[in-house]
Scaffold this active site. Structure first.
Site, PDB file in Angstrom:
ATOM      1  N   GLU A  21      11.554  16.575  -6.284  1.00 27.00           N
ATOM      2  CA  GLU A  21      10.255  17.453  -6.569  1.00 27.00           C
ATOM      3  C   GLU A  21      10.473  19.337  -6.014  1.00 27.00           C
ATOM      4  O   GLU A  21       9.618  20.112  -7.097  1.00 27.00           O
ATOM      5  CB  GLU A  21       9.178  16.962  -5.966  1.00 27.00           C
ATOM      6  CG  GLU A  21       8.604  15.320  -6.318  1.00 27.00           C
ATOM      7  CD  GLU A  21       9.244  15.467  -8.098  1.00 27.00           C
ATOM      8  OE1 GLU A  21       8.463  16.192  -8.999  1.00 27.00           O
ATOM      9  OE2 GLU A  21       9.363  14.029  -8.325  1.00 27.00           O
ATOM     10  N   PRO A  80      -3.548  -2.770  -5.658  1.00 27.49           N
ATOM     11  CA  PRO A  80      -4.102  -3.024  -4.757  1.00 27.49           C
ATOM     12  C   PRO A  80      -3.863  -2.229  -3.003  1.00 27.49           C
ATOM     13  O   PRO A  80      -2.947  -1.985  -2.800  1.00 27.49           O
ATOM     14  CB  PRO A  80      -2.764  -4.370  -4.674  1.00 27.49           C
ATOM     15  CG  PRO A  80      -1.983  -4.525  -5.806  1.00 27.49           C
ATOM     16  CD  PRO A  80      -2.065  -3.467  -6.067  1.00 27.49           C
ATOM     17  N   LYS A 138     -10.346   0.763  -3.838  1.00 21.82           N
ATOM     18  CA  LYS A 138     -11.569   0.033  -5.014  1.00 21.82           C
ATOM     19  C   LYS A 138     -12.769  -0.508  -4.079  1.00 21.82           C
ATOM     20  O   LYS A 138     -13.972  -0.015  -4.851  1.00 21.82           O
ATOM     21  CB  LYS A 138     -10.502  -0.413  -5.881  1.00 21.82           C
ATOM     22  CG  LYS A 138      -9.565   0.822  -6.533  1.00 21.82           C
ATOM     23  CD  LYS A 138      -8.626   0.222  -7.480  1.00 21.82           C
ATOM     24  CE  LYS A 138      -8.028  -0.759  -7.667  1.00 21.82           C
ATOM     25  NZ  LYS A 138      -6.974  -1.257  -6.467  1.00 21.82           N
ATOM     26  N   THR A 169      -5.610  -0.152  -2.106  1.00 19.11           N
ATOM     27  CA  THR A 169      -5.856   1.340  -1.816  1.00 19.11           C
ATOM     28  C   THR A 169      -7.739   1.189  -1.399  1.00 19.11           C
ATOM     29  O   THR A 169      -7.986   3.299  -1.798  1.00 19.11           O
ATOM     30  CB  THR A 169      -5.940   2.318  -3.339  1.00 19.11           C
ATOM     31  OG1 THR A 169      -6.018   1.686  -4.066  1.00 19.11           O
ATOM     32  CG2 THR A 169      -4.058   2.666  -3.473  1.00 19.11           C
TER      33      THR A 169
HETATM   34  P1  ADP Z   1      -8.677  -3.039  -3.432  1.00 18.58           P
HETATM   35  O1  ADP Z   1     -10.037  -3.353  -4.220  1.00 18.58           O
HETATM   36  O2  ADP Z   1      -8.316  -1.520  -4.376  1.00 18.58           O
HETATM   37  O3  ADP Z   1      -7.410  -3.609  -3.778  1.00 18.58           O
HETATM   38  P2  ADP Z   1      -9.459  -3.220  -0.737  1.00 18.58           P
HETATM   39  O4  ADP Z   1     -10.984  -2.145  -1.276  1.00 18.58           O
HETATM   40  O5  ADP Z   1      -9.997  -4.165  -1.097  1.00 18.58           O
HETATM   41  O6  ADP Z   1      -8.400  -2.535  -1.752  1.00 18.58           O
HETATM   42  O7  ADP Z   1      -9.589  -2.599   0.576  1.00 18.58           O
HETATM   43  C1  ADP Z   1      -9.020  -3.909   1.798  1.00 18.58           C
HETATM   44  C2  ADP Z   1      -9.296  -3.179   2.707  1.00 18.58           C
HETATM   45  O8  ADP Z   1      -8.285  -1.904   3.154  1.00 18.58           O
HETATM   46  C3  ADP Z   1     -10.433  -2.393   3.153  1.00 18.58           C
HETATM   47  O9  ADP Z   1     -10.555  -3.506   3.443  1.00 18.58           O
HETATM   48  C4  ADP Z   1     -10.070  -1.594   3.488  1.00 18.58           C
HETATM   49  O10 ADP Z   1     -10.149  -2.117   5.423  1.00 18.58           O
HETATM   50  C5  ADP Z   1      -8.833  -0.877   4.057  1.00 18.58           C
HETATM   51  N1  ADP Z   1      -9.088  -0.002   3.488  1.00 18.58           N
HETATM   52  C6  ADP Z   1      -8.331   0.017   2.258  1.00 18.58           C
HETATM   53  N2  ADP Z   1      -8.387   1.143   1.724  1.00 18.58           N
HETATM   54  C7  ADP Z   1      -9.233   2.366   2.623  1.00 18.58           C
HETATM   55  C8  ADP Z   1      -9.655   3.360   2.584  1.00 18.58           C
HETATM   56  N3  ADP Z   1      -9.032   4.297   1.580  1.00 18.58           N
HETATM   57  N4  ADP Z   1     -10.094   3.590   3.634  1.00 18.58           N
HETATM   58  C9  ADP Z   1      -9.836   2.721   5.002  1.00 18.58           C
HETATM   59  N5  ADP Z   1      -9.891   1.255   4.266  1.00 18.58           N
HETATM   60  C10 ADP Z   1      -9.366   0.622   3.815  1.00 18.58           C
HETATM   61 ZN    ZN Z   2      11.587  14.853 -11.989  1.00 19.53          ZN
END
Ligand code: ADP
Ligand code: ZN
Ligand code: MG
Length: 587
Positions: free
Chosen positions: A417, A194, A198, A196
């Site tokens: 590593e 979560p 997506k 990241t």
């Molecule tokens: P997921 O769906 O993977 O759980 P989200 O897309 O809902 O995560 O991310 C939540 C918030 O965190 C986004 O609205 C953004 O503000 C921030 N965020 C997460 N990942 C990124 C990223 N790679 N670049 C910039 N902002 C990010």
């Molecule tokens: Zn190892």
């Protein structure tokens, strides 16, 4: 109103209505507080005794008054021959009335109540559908240009972006791909922990693709009223076909895509399975060039039904992992835009101090820091606020706490590593290192990826031994540089033991056991290995691993300086590719 709230409110209103409906019988019972009910025979007796003064007959009900003035009622039997004559004979005044209430009138209150309930039900359903952006019947897409998120808003996930850009390009210029006969995936699954990015990536796709974008969450299929999920899926795909080229995005698809016949919910299964089956059917149903691409995201790829991942469905699966130090710096840069930062603030330094943070954590971190700055009456965010905000984000929840890696642990992971990478690089016959990282993935603290340069079908004994040495390299490096072993090598040992056992029991590479293939396990009807042979195999596995481990330790002790150099680089940059590793090791 959120759909949850709507449901809650609806439930309460329905309960109250039902209670009222029941109460009406208590307060207005058909016969209570009305005159005493007399049996027909008792009435005839009273009539014979001339105690009756007058009667009013309506249909089968007789209402009357005794001479004493008391009122009574009688329900008349079907057959009342001679009643009129007897009444006349007794000198009772009689009146006849048509039924005041036709039968349907008597039913009217019930009908009204039922109607109200059904109406309310429909309203709530519509309300709920509205809350998730799905008016009944018609699924409304986001029009091109409606999402203002672009790829520039997503940082630190360059590989994922490249993959998605290709899909956007296909939707924009389908002819280019069609002419050359390229097949674009129908389903793309983004998976990873979560926070990241997506969901953000999907929204960026919507912003970039310039085609309609149907977005909904997997849970909205299953939380609907019974029987709605499957038809909603049907509606959705029908709409999408009409709007092609377009994108369907199903966020948190695990809510609907969980393995069939599994999971903790009792009773709710059929509904979900029907919905899932419908989804599978719909995804099979469209051709390669129909221009509908289904994008989905999940934190739990492990619970997904295997059928969803088959070719023709979500056949492109893209991992979205936590960012490395460079990625974290880029994400910080994205979220720093529009915030007043002290000019001396070093985003790269903040990135280095936040291993394990996801994009959501970093966004949160900067926001917390900004709030602190306001509270302190500052015009700009300084390192002070950042420091405190890091603590807050780390303390933000039990899950978070676990994810923040302690510095000494981070160092041990780097040593481990680096050990794998060094042994792989310096052992002739080992597969070359492709990538080494200290960014946690699942249960593993970090990992070292090695792969042969070309596909290989056969392995010689020395190649297998080189592979075993590489696996033991992490443990040996920990012992040499940190003074003792840790539990981090559990998986390495498990895999190494398995390979060693196969070398001896299947490939005839052992010494004491000789050329013998040992049956796998106790298959029915298969003679398992004798106790003596099993013990001999065990002993030999042990001695092979011990011998190789001693060689690995010697190699590491002889190259201690190179190992330290690699640890330093790896701690700093978190991820190194194979060429960088070889350069640092001078190999
Ligand atoms: P997921 O769906 O993977 O759980 P989200 O897309 O809902 O995560 O991310 C939540 C918030 O965190 C986004 O609205 C953004 O503000 C921030 N965020 C997460 N990942 C990124 C990223 N790679 N670049 C910039 N902002 C990010
Ligand atoms: Zn190892
Ligand atoms: Mg999400």
């Amino acid at each position: 109103m959120s759909s949850d709230r709507t449901r809650e409110v609806t439930k309460r209103i329905l309960l109250v209505l039902f209670a009222l409906w029941l109460l009406q019988f208590a307060f207005f019972p058909p016969l209570a507080s009305r005159p005493a009910e007399l049996s027909y025979s008792a009435f005839l007796d009273a009539l014979a005794e001339r105690r009756i003064a007058e009667v009013v007959i309506t249909d089968r009900v007789l209402e009357g008054e005794f001479v004493s003035g008391e009122a009574f009622t009688v329900t008349l039997p079907a057959e009342t021959t001679g009643l009129a004559e007897r009444l006349e004979e007794a000198g009772v005044e009689q009146q006849y009335k048509v039924a005041r209430q036709p039968w349907w009138l008597a039913l009217l209150p019930t009908v009204i109540w039922l109607g109200a309930m059904i109406g309310l039900f429909a309203w709530a359903q519509k309300r709920q559908a509205g809350a998730m952006g799905l008016a009944r019947g018609a699924v409304k897409p986001l029009a091109p240009g409606e999402s203002t998120v672009t790829f520039a808003d997503v940082a630190g996930v360059d590989e994922v972006k490249a993959d998605l850009e290709e899909i956007v390009d296909y939707l924009r210029n389908p002819d280019k791909y069609r002419q050359i006969g390229a097949r674009i995936p129908r389903g793309v699954l983004l998976y990873g922990p979560p926070g990241t990015g997506k969901t953000l990536l999907a929204r960026a796709v919507a912003g970039e693709a310039g085609v309609p974008f149907f977005a909904l969450s997997g849970s909205s299929f299953v939380e609907l009223f019974v029987g709605m999920g499957a038809s909603r899926v049907r509606d959705l795909f029908a709409q999408a076909r009409k709007n092609a080229p377009c994108i369907i995005f199903i966020d948190e698809i695990d809510a609907v895509g969980r393995q069939r016949g599994a999971g903790p919910v009792a009773g709710g299964h059929d509904e979900r399975e029907q919905t899932l089956n419908q989804l599978l059917t719909e995804m099979d149903g469209f051709g390669a060039y129909e221009g509908v691409i289904v994008l989905a995201a999940t934190n739990r790829p492990d619970v997904l039904d295997r059928a969803l991942l088959r070719p023709g469905r979500f056949d492109r699966q893209i991992p979205v992992g936590p960012p490395d130090a460079k990625g974290r710096e880029e994400i910080l840069r994205v979220h720093a835009a529009g915030k007043q930062l002290d000019p001396s603030l070093d985003l790269a330094a903040i990135a280095r101090r936040t291993p394990g943070f996801t994009g959501a954590d970093l966004a949160n971190l900067l926001n917390e820091a900004a709030i602190l700055a306001v509270r302190r009456g500052r015009k700009q965010i300084t390192m002070n606020e950042i420091d405190e905000a890091i603590d807050r984000v780390v303390a933000g929840g039990p899950a978070r706490k676990g994810r923040m890696i302690r510095p000494e642990e981070k160092r041990r992971i780097a040593v481990h590593e680096a050990g794998h990478a060094l042994v792989a690089t310096l052992t002739p016959g080992a597969d070359p290192v492709q990538k080494v990282t200290v960014i946690p993935r699942g249960r593993a603290g970090g990992f070292t990826l090695t792969a042969p340069e070309e596909d290989q079908m056969l392995y010689t004994r020395s190649e297998l031994e080189a592979r075993l040495k590489m696996m033991l390299g992490g443990l040996a490096a920990e012992e040499v540089l940190m003074g003792e072993r840790s539990t981090g090598a559990q998986d390495d040992l498990k895999r190494a033991t398995q390979i060693a056992r196969e070398m001896i029991s299947r490939y005839g590479m052992g010494e004491s056991v000789g050329l013998m293939s040992v049956p796998e396990a106790d298959w029915p009807g298969v003679q398992t290995v004798s106790q003596e042979s099993a013990a001999a195999i065990e002993r030999e596995v042990q001695s092979v691993l011990d011998r190789l481990y001693r060689e690995v330790r010697r190699l590491i002790e002889a190259n201690r300086d190179r190992l330290v150099a690699l640890v330093v680089e790896l701690s700093d940059r978190e991820t190194l590719d194979g060429d960088e590793v070889r350069q640092i090791l001078g190999a």
